[in-house]
Write a protein that holds these residues in place. Structure first.
Motif, PDB file in Angstrom:
ATOM      1  N   GLN A  20       0.871  -1.186   0.102  1.00 24.75           N
ATOM      2  CA  GLN A  20       0.145  -0.015   0.038  1.00 24.75           C
ATOM      3  C   GLN A  20       0.943   1.329  -0.043  1.00 24.75           C
ATOM      4  N   SER A  21       0.427   2.479  -0.242  1.00 23.08           N
ATOM      5  CA  SER A  21       1.021   3.694  -0.043  1.00 23.08           C
ATOM      6  C   SER A  21       1.479   4.042   1.354  1.00 23.08           C
ATOM      7  N   VAL A 153       1.544  -3.458   9.624  1.00 24.01           N
ATOM      8  CA  VAL A 153       2.548  -3.076   8.690  1.00 24.01           C
ATOM      9  C   VAL A 153       2.771  -4.216   7.585  1.00 24.01           C
ATOM     10  N   LEU A 154       2.848  -5.562   8.190  1.00 25.63           N
ATOM     11  CA  LEU A 154       2.878  -6.682   7.251  1.00 25.63           C
ATOM     12  C   LEU A 154       1.590  -6.836   6.330  1.00 25.63           C
ATOM     13  N   LYS A 155       0.357  -6.366   6.903  1.00 23.79           N
ATOM     14  CA  LYS A 155      -0.813  -6.613   6.184  1.00 23.79           C
ATOM     15  C   LYS A 155      -0.821  -5.581   5.109  1.00 23.79           C
ATOM     16  N   SER A 156      -0.101  -4.417   5.269  1.00 23.89           N
ATOM     17  CA  SER A 156      -0.105  -3.388   4.493  1.00 23.89           C
ATOM     18  C   SER A 156       0.833  -3.837   3.254  1.00 23.89           C
ATOM     19  N   GLY A 157       1.669  -5.174   3.242  1.00 22.36           N
ATOM     20  CA  GLY A 157       2.454  -5.332   2.392  1.00 22.36           C
ATOM     21  C   GLY A 157       4.048  -4.743   2.453  1.00 22.36           C
ATOM     22  N   TRP A 158       4.033  -4.204   3.622  1.00 23.54           N
ATOM     23  CA  TRP A 158       5.329  -3.597   3.637  1.00 23.54           C
ATOM     24  C   TRP A 158       6.417  -4.635   4.793  1.00 23.54           C
TER      25      TRP A 158
END
Length: 168
Positions: A20-21, A153-158
């Motif tokens: 995500q952004s 953070v991990l669920k946001s793809g980071w």
């Protein structure tokens, strides 16, 4: 996951999770705030970070909880969002706390730890529950603060990258 990643607490998102952004990640982290959680995530620009997560030690609504537990250390996490790498760099800090009556006072001159900190504190009562086990009256674990941040953070793809020394 390599050995260094394990030492720093670095975690990567699952395969296929779209990044995500930076604004969306920041909003998701700030969205963890709420009246029923004992921590706050706030702007950290005055401290050289994008966000800071820390216990609500000084807030009147939570003071009795922390006074009752008589914590001897407080814990905070400073975070920097790095959009070029889709990662959040995080460094932990732990400070000694001195209690004066019902008012906590941070003592920055004594024991200060910086890097990746793991702290656990538990208090048990002499009472027993229905199954005969001693009852835990209080439990404090630095992961109670770190886990929701890292999961978000991990669920946001980071990537969640733990920093041991130096700057964020």
């Amino acid at each position: 996951m390599g050995l260094f990643d394990k030492l720093t607490g670095t975690r990567r998102p699952a395969d296929g999770v779209p990044a995500q952004s930076a604004d969306a990640v920041r909003a998701a982290l700030l969205g963890l705030n709420g009246p029923d959680v004992p921590y706050v995530i706030r702007d950290g620009s005055e401290e050289g970070a994008d966000l800071v997560a820390e216990w609500r030690l000084l807030e009147p609504a939570w003071r009795t909880f922390f006074v009752r537990s008589q914590l001897s250390r407080v814990f905070k996490i400073s975070m920097r969002l790095v959009p070029e790498k889709d990662e959040v760099r995080a460094i932990d800090q732990q400070f000694e706390v001195e209690w004066v009556g019902d008012t906590p006072r941070l003592s920055l001159t004594h024991d200060v730890q910086r890097g990746q900190v793991k702290t656990v504190s538990k208090q048990w009562s002499l009472n027993r529950d229905e199954s005969g086990n001693r009852e835990q009256t209080f439990g404090f674990d630095s992961d109670d603060l770190k886990d929701p941040l890292r999961t978000t953070v991990l669920k946001s793809g980071w990537t969640w990258r733990g920093v041991m020394t130096g700057r964020l």
